[in-house]
Motif scaffolding. Sequence first.
Motif, short mmCIF file in Angstrom:
data_model
loop_
_atom_site.label_atom_id
_atom_site.label_comp_id
_atom_site.label_asym_id
_atom_site.label_seq_id
_atom_site.Cartn_x
_atom_site.Cartn_y
_atom_site.Cartn_z
N ARG A 241 0.70 -1.16 0.03
CA ARG A 241 -0.16 0.11 -0.06
C ARG A 241 0.79 1.17 0.04
O ARG A 241 1.95 1.14 0.45
CB ARG A 241 -0.99 -0.05 1.24
N GLY A 242 0.42 2.46 -0.68
CA GLY A 242 1.11 3.58 -0.74
C GLY A 242 0.69 3.97 -1.84
O GLY A 242 -0.39 4.19 -2.45
N PRO A 243 1.39 5.25 -2.30
CA PRO A 243 0.91 6.07 -3.50
C PRO A 243 1.15 5.26 -4.47
O PRO A 243 1.64 4.09 -5.05
CB PRO A 243 2.35 7.16 -3.57
N ARG A 244 -0.02 5.56 -5.55
CA ARG A 244 -0.28 5.10 -6.70
C ARG A 244 0.15 5.89 -8.03
O ARG A 244 0.37 6.99 -7.91
CB ARG A 244 -1.84 4.80 -6.67
N ILE A 245 0.22 5.02 -9.11
CA ILE A 245 0.60 5.80 -10.14
C ILE A 245 -0.41 6.97 -10.46
O ILE A 245 -0.07 7.94 -11.23
CB ILE A 245 0.76 4.83 -11.48
N HIS A 246 -1.61 6.77 -10.22
CA HIS A 246 -2.76 7.60 -10.49
C HIS A 246 -2.35 9.07 -9.83
O HIS A 246 -3.00 9.90 -10.11
CB HIS A 246 -4.07 7.13 -10.20
N ASP A 247 -1.75 8.99 -8.60
CA ASP A 247 -1.37 10.08 -7.81
C ASP A 247 -0.53 11.22 -8.49
O ASP A 247 -0.47 12.18 -8.19
CB ASP A 247 -0.80 9.67 -6.58
N LEU A 248 0.29 10.49 -9.54
CA LEU A 248 0.86 11.61 -10.57
C LEU A 248 -0.12 12.45 -11.04
O LEU A 248 0.18 13.56 -11.10
CB LEU A 248 1.65 10.76 -11.52
N ARG A 249 -1.34 12.02 -11.57
CA ARG A 249 -2.34 12.80 -12.29
C ARG A 249 -2.86 13.72 -11.14
O ARG A 249 -3.10 14.95 -11.24
CB ARG A 249 -3.43 11.78 -12.66
N HIS A 250 -3.12 13.25 -10.02
CA HIS A 250 -3.74 13.94 -8.73
C HIS A 250 -2.52 15.27 -8.57
O HIS A 250 -3.09 16.32 -8.05
CB HIS A 250 -3.79 13.26 -7.71
N SER A 251 -1.37 14.85 -8.37
CA SER A 251 -0.31 15.74 -8.23
C SER A 251 -0.10 16.95 -9.26
O SER A 251 -0.17 18.16 -8.92
CB SER A 251 0.91 15.07 -7.84
N PHE A 252 -0.43 16.69 -10.53
CA PHE A 252 -0.40 17.47 -11.61
C PHE A 252 -1.67 18.54 -11.19
O PHE A 252 -1.46 19.55 -11.51
CB PHE A 252 -0.57 16.93 -12.75
N ALA A 253 -2.65 18.13 -11.09
CA ALA A 253 -3.83 18.82 -10.85
C ALA A 253 -3.71 19.66 -9.64
O ALA A 253 -3.88 20.97 -10.00
CB ALA A 253 -5.07 17.94 -10.74
N ALA A 254 -3.25 19.17 -8.52
CA ALA A 254 -3.18 19.79 -7.39
C ALA A 254 -2.20 20.87 -7.40
O ALA A 254 -2.38 22.15 -6.99
CB ALA A 254 -3.09 19.03 -6.11
#
Length: 314
Positions: A241-254
Motif C-alpha cells: 500500500r502507498g502512493p499509486r501511479i494515478h497520484d501523479l495525475r492528482h499531483s499535476f492537478a493539485a
Amino acid sequence: MSLAHELDRYLSVRRSLGYDLATAERALRRFVQYADEQGVNHITTDLFLRWQNAFGNARRSTWGARFIMVRVFSQWLHGIDAAHEVLPRGLVPYRYCRTHPYIFTQAQIAAIIEEAAQLPSIYGIRGLTCSTLFGLIAVTGMRINEALSLDTGDVDLDNGLVHIRCGKLGKERLLPVHDTAVERLRTYVARRDRLLGRPSVPFFIKCDGGRLGDCGARYNFAHVCQRIGLREPQTEGRHGRGPRIHDLRHSFAARTMIDWYKSSKDPAREMIKLSTWLGHAKPDHTYWYIEAVPELLELASARIIDPQDRELCS
C-alpha cells in the motif's frame, strides 16, 4: 455459449460505447476462470460468494467494486439467458468513497523517474519505457490508460502535441507539451526504435516489443516506490500500500491549482481550462481537489475571507 465467449462479447460491446474496462476485464476474467474450474456455466449468487471466499482478502471497497463489475455482467447475461441470476443489489455492502490523493513533491517525482530508469532488463527497454511513462504522466496529468493507449503516431514531436484518442467515455483531446518534455520523448523514441530494431507502433513498449499493459505499469511503479521508500518492501512481487501511479495525475492537478492561488489567478476562470485538459466530464470533478488537498483548501479559504477581516489580520 461459454462464459468466456460471452465475456468477450460483453467487453467488446461496452468498449464500443467508450468504456475502458481494463480493471473490470481483469476481475471478470478471474471470475469466469473460477466458474470454468467449478464446471459452472451460469452465474448465481452462490457462485459469486464462493469466488469471493476463494479469491482472498481485500478491502471492502475493493470487493464492492468487484461486485458491481460482476453484477453488471450478470444483468447482461440474464438478458440473453434467463438461467443466469442477476446478483441482488446490496449483496456486498459498499459505499463509494474517493481514495485520498497522495500529492508528490517535485523531489519525489524526480526520484521516481530516476529510479525507474534503473529498472533492470536484458535490453534496457524496461527502465527506458517506465521512466518516460511516469514522467509524461507527471507533466501532463493524463490517465494511465490514456498514456498506455498512445501509438507513436499520436505523439507529434514536431508540433509538441499529444493526441489522446482513447480518453474516458471515448472523448478525444489534444495536449500541448513543453519543449523539455518533447526532447525527452524524442530521445525515448530514438532509443526505443534502436533497441527494438524497427519503428514501433505502440508508443510505450515492453522488452518484447509489445504494448506495455496496465498491470505491468502499475507493478513497476509500485516496485520503484518501494525502492525509494514511498512504499513498504514486499515479498513475492506484491504491490503493498502507498502512493499509486494515478497520484501523479492528482499531483499535476493539485499543483496547477495551487499555482493559481499563489499567482492570484481567478480559480473560477481557470477551472474550466483544467477540467478540459484533464478530460473531466464536469468541472465538479476538478473542484473535488480543493476539499481533498489540505494546502488547496487552506488557500481557497484564505481567498474568501472577508476583506475587513483580512485587514484586521494583516
